[in-house]
Design an enzyme around this catalytic site. Sequence first.
Site, PDB file in Angstrom:
ATOM      1  CB  SER A  40      -4.157 -13.409  23.419  1.00 27.15           C
ATOM      2  OG  SER A  40      -5.510 -13.009  23.383  1.00 27.15           O
ATOM      3  CG  ASP A  67      -5.197  -8.650  16.497  1.00 26.99           C
ATOM      4  OD1 ASP A  67      -6.067  -8.259  17.321  1.00 26.99           O
ATOM      5  OD2 ASP A  67      -4.440  -9.604  16.730  1.00 26.99           O
ATOM      6  CG  HIS A 117      -5.292  -9.379  20.607  1.00 24.88           C
ATOM      7  ND1 HIS A 117      -5.177 -10.195  19.508  1.00 24.88           N
ATOM      8  CD2 HIS A 117      -5.580 -10.171  21.647  1.00 24.88           C
ATOM      9  CE1 HIS A 117      -5.376 -11.456  19.881  1.00 24.88           C
ATOM     10  NE2 HIS A 117      -5.625 -11.470  21.175  1.00 24.88           N
TER      11      HIS A 117
END
Length: 359
Positions: free
Chosen positions: A39, A323, A326
């Site tokens: 990610s 978040d 991240h």
Amino acid sequence: MAAIIVKWILLTLFFVINNPKLLIQSQEQVPCSFFFGDSQFDNGNNNFLLTTAKANYPPYGIDYPNGTATGRFSNGRNIADFLAQFLGFDKPIPPFATASGSEILKGVNYASGSAGIRDESGNNLGDRISMNRQLINHGITVSRIALLLRSTTINDYLSKCLYTINIGTNDYLNNYLMPRLYPTSVLFTPDQFAEVLIQQFSLQLTTLYSLGARKVAVFGLGLLGCLPEELARFPTNGSPCVDSINNDVSLFNNRLRPLIDNLNNNLPDARFIFINITSISLAGPQPIGITVVNAPCCIVSSDGQCARNQVPCNNRNQYVFFDNFHPTENLNLAMALRAYNAALPSDAYPIDIRRLVQQ
Ligand SMILES: *[C@@H]1O[C@H](CO)[C@@H](O)[C@H](O)[C@H]1NC(C)=O
Ligand SMILES: *[C@@H]1O[C@H](CO)[C@@H](O)[C@H](O)[C@H]1NC(C)=O
């Protein structure tokens, strides 16, 4: 930790100010740039998968051009975007899921949120494109490029490109550290697990070499024990981070540098480099800017990702994390800058990305 991260931001700002040319490159330094990973690099591949590891809804992308949620796991650009910019590309490298036609000649981004070195990592969140599957996708791209170019020149072309890999985080977060869902922590000690990961990663990097890659930047893992999600899940015993997680991860990172040496010694013309995210996170001179290091900017749901359509914090530049997992765009810029142009000798081994692409 706070002081450490703040130091790091200042060092980075100092660096940008002293390198104005860094952000404006008129010419591409490599013919193509390929990204592999999770990610931290994903720019839309997971939008097409059945998984909860998705970021294609607000408030993700709130600082991206037009405020668009593209699937990037941040408020704005990610590390892959910034690296492409430093390399002189005028547009982001497209995700494999949507890349088409001759645009693949400039590179493809294969990264997939929740993916790992091991195929099963991230299964708790749904489908993902593991490192092994990303390499299969790259094989498809290479065949397509061979059709677009004269086949006699393809090896030369591919050897001049940059390949950047950032994988392994989910082998810890969404595998080893979830003992109720995965058996790895019963099967392996932390040291054995690091070794098993490195052996598989070595095969994967050798496969990448066999597909024509010669200039390869491999990112180490960050201080996963300092992520807000892990701070919420595990006791810290008074430390600012979950030290046991950082210790486990360092067993993997410490094996990466010897792996890089091995590949360079054994594969003709290979130029692998190691990006030391721990060094980039830890060291630097005196500080300003970031004030919030252990809490997310957005309102997170129970899985640690941003809850849909909730208004995030206003002062996003002051946060490390968007978040629970991240980094914000600001942090992505900081990391990309030092990977590209090392601020300390320990940031990149044996050379940084800027020097790698000049060779
Ligand atoms: C932003 O929106 C405008 C108008 O809809 C569009 O022309 C432009 O391509 C968009 N830019 C990006 C980066 O999506
Ligand atoms: C990465 O950098 C840190 C901090 O400078 C250092 O302690 C560590 O040994 C480095 N790791 C590797 C694998 O070089």
